[in-house]
Design a protein around this motif. Structure first.
Motif, PDB file in Angstrom:
ATOM      1  N   LEU A   7     -14.396  42.176   7.412  1.00 32.19           N
ATOM      2  CA  LEU A   7     -14.889  43.191   8.349  1.00 32.19           C
ATOM      3  C   LEU A   7     -13.912  44.369   8.418  1.00 32.19           C
TER       4      LEU A   7
ATOM      5  N   ALA B 111     -20.091  39.170   9.650  1.00 34.04           N
ATOM      6  CA  ALA B 111     -19.521  39.320   8.306  1.00 34.04           C
ATOM      7  C   ALA B 111     -20.543  38.914   7.246  1.00 34.04           C
TER       8      ALA B 111
ATOM      9  N   TYR C  17     -10.624  39.775  10.759  1.00 34.82           N
ATOM     10  CA  TYR C  17     -11.497  39.318   9.677  1.00 34.82           C
ATOM     11  C   TYR C  17     -11.433  40.311   8.513  1.00 34.82           C
TER      12      TYR C  17
END
Ligand code: PMP
Ligand code: GLN
Length: 381
Positions: free
Chosen positions: A220, A185, A217
Motif C-alpha cells: 500500500l 491491498a 503495508y
C-alpha cells in the motif's frame, strides 16, 4: 449585477463553521466542531517564540523545514516500520486540509472516479469535484460502520483512480483492522489505483488498539499518499500545520501543486514541531489522555436517554438519540442547541447518498468542567 458562476453551487458553508457560530450566538456548550478547549503545552508556545527570536522568520524551504521533514521521516520509520526519505517523500502543508487539497488536485484528472467511504469528512468531495473527478460512494452503515469489502470490489471500475481512506474515522470513531488493510491491498493489487489515507487521528486509538497506517503495508505504501496533522496530536488545531508522506513519484506531483497552494508553511512553528516531534515521535501519552476524556464523557452521560455507539478512536463520540426523537439529525441538532444549549454535529453533514442513522457527533476534547456541564444538560433531555 455581476454574474458569478459557482464551481460548487450546491455546497454551503462548512457544518463546523455553522455549528460553532450558532453555539456562540446561543451561548451553547460547543461539542460540535472538533477542537480542544484546553491549551497546548506552554513549552511548545515558548519553542515557537524562541524560533522567532532566533531569526527563523523568512520562507522555509518549499517542502518544509529540513529538521521537521527529518523528524517526520524518523517518526514514520519508528512508528510504522516504513523507510522514509526526508528529501523527496515528505511535504509540510498548511494543515491536513491543504495536504488533501494538493494531493487530490495533483492526482485526480477529469473523468476519474474516486472511491470514498461515506460518511466522509467534508473536504473530500468538493475537492474531488473541483478536479473534475466523480465521487463513487461505498457506505459505512449505522450502527457499526464496518467496511463491506464486497461492495468495495463492486464499486471498482477501470476508471477508478483513487481510493480515499480515513482511519481512525471522523465522524464515526471506528478504526480499520489489519484485515481491512489486507483486503484493501488485495483489491488494488495489479492496478494503478492510488490510495490517499487521511490519518490525522493516528495517535488517538483506545483500549490498546494499534493504528493500521497504510505505511505499515509495503504494497500500500508504494501507491499511497498519507496525510496527517499536528493540530490533533499537539492540541494546536489553529496553527494549521500538517504533512503528506508519499513515495517520490507521487510526492513529486503533490509538491508541484503544494508550491502554488501555500508554497511554504509558517517557519517558526515548523522549527518548534521538529523539536517536539523528535522528543516524542509516538505521542505516548495522547491515546491514554483521550481515552480518559471518552470514558469521562460516557460515564457522565450514562444516565441520559442518549445511547453511545462504540468509539475506538478520534475525539468524537456518536450518541444515538432514537429514544428521544424520530426526527432527522439536523433538526435534532438544531433543537438540542437552541432548547438544551449543547451543540453537536449531525452526521448527515458527512453523507451524500445515504440517510444515515439517528446519531449526533459530540467532541470530547474538552475540559472536565465543559464535559460535566454538557452532560448535565444532555441528561435533562
Ligand atoms: N481530516 C480529518 C478526518 C479531520 O477530522 C480534519 C480536521 N479536523 C482534517 C482532515 C483537517 O485537518 P487540519 O485542521 O490539519 O487541516
Ligand atoms: N475536523 C474538525 C471536525 O471534524 C473541524 C475542522 C474544521 O472546522 N474544518 O470537527
Amino acid at each position: 449585477m455581476l454574474q458569478v458562476t459557482s464551481k460548487l453551487p450546491d455546497i454551503g458553508t462548512s457544518i463546523f463553521a455553522v455549528m460553532t457560530r450558532l453555539a456562540n450566538e446561543h451561548g451553547a456548550i460547543n461539542l460540535s466542531q472538533g477542537f480542544p478547549d484546553f491549551d497546548c503545552d506552554p513549552a511548545l508556545v515558548e519553542a515557537v517564540a524562541r524560533a522567532m527570536r532566533d531569526g527563523h522568520n523568512q520562507y522555509a524551504p518549499m517542502p518544509g523545514v529540513l529538521a521537521l521533514r527529518e523528524a517526520i521521516a524518523a517518526k514514520v520509520t519508528r512508528c510504522y516500520g516504513a523507510p522514509c526519505d526526508a528529501d523527496g517523500e515528505v511535504v509540510v502543508t498548511s494543515g491536513a486540509t491543504a495536504g488533501l487539497y494538493a494531493t487530490l488536485t495533483a492526482l485526480v484528472q477529469p473523468g476519474d472516479e474516486v472511491l470514498l467511504f461515506e460518511p466522509c469528512y467534508d473536504s473530500y468531495v468538493p475537492v474531488v469535484r473541483l478536479s473534475g473527478g466523480t465521487p463513487v460512494f461505498v457506505s459505512l452503515r449505522y450502527p457499526d460502520y464496518a467496511v463491506d469489502w464486497d461492495a468495495v470490489r463492486a464499486a471498482i471500475t477501470p476508471r477508478t483512480r483513487l481510493i480515499l481512506v480515513n482511519t481512525p474515522h471522523n465522524p464515526t470513531g471506528t478504526v480499520w483492522s489489519a484485515d481491512d488493510m489486507r483486503q484493501l491491498a488485495a483489491i488494488v493489487d495489479g492496478t494503478d489505483i492510488v490510495i490517499v489515507s487521511d490519518e490525522v487521528y493516528e495517535h488517538i486509538l483506545f483500549d490498546l488498539r494499534r493504528h493500521e497506517s497504510v505505511l505499515r503495508y509495503p504494497e500500500l505504501r508504494r501507491r499511497a499518499v498519507v496525510v496527517s496533522s499536528f493540530g490533533k496530536t499537539f492540541h494546536t488545531t489553529g496553527w494549521k500545520v500538517g504533512y503528506c508522506v508519499a513515495p517520490p513519484p507521487l510526492m513529486a506531483e503533490v509538491t508541484r501543486v503544494h508550491q502554488f497552494v501555500t508554497f511554504t508553511v509558517h517557519t517558526p512553528t515548523q522549527v518548534a514541531f521538529a523539536e517536539f516531534l523528535t522528543r516524542d515521535p509516538e505521542a505516548t501519552a495522547l491515546a491514554g489522555f483521550y481515552q480518559a476524556r471518552r470514558d469521562r464523557f460516557l460515564s457522565l452521560t450514562s444516565g441520559s436517554r442518549f445511547v453511545p455507539l462504540a468509539c475506538a478512536g478520534t475525539y468524537f463520540q456518536l450518541l444515538d438519540y432514537s429514544a428521544i426523537s424520530q426526527d432527522a439529525d439536523r433538526s435534532v441538532a438544531e433543537w438540542l442547541l437552541t432548547t438544551h444549549g449543547v451543540a453537536a454535529i449531525p452526521v448527515s453533514a458527512f453523507l451524500y447518498r445515504d440517510t444515515g442513522g439517528p446519531v449526533l457527533r459530540f467532541c470530547f476534547a474538552k475540559k472536565d468542567e465543559t464535559l460535566e456541564a454538557a452532560a448535565g444538560r444532555l441528561s435533562r433531555v
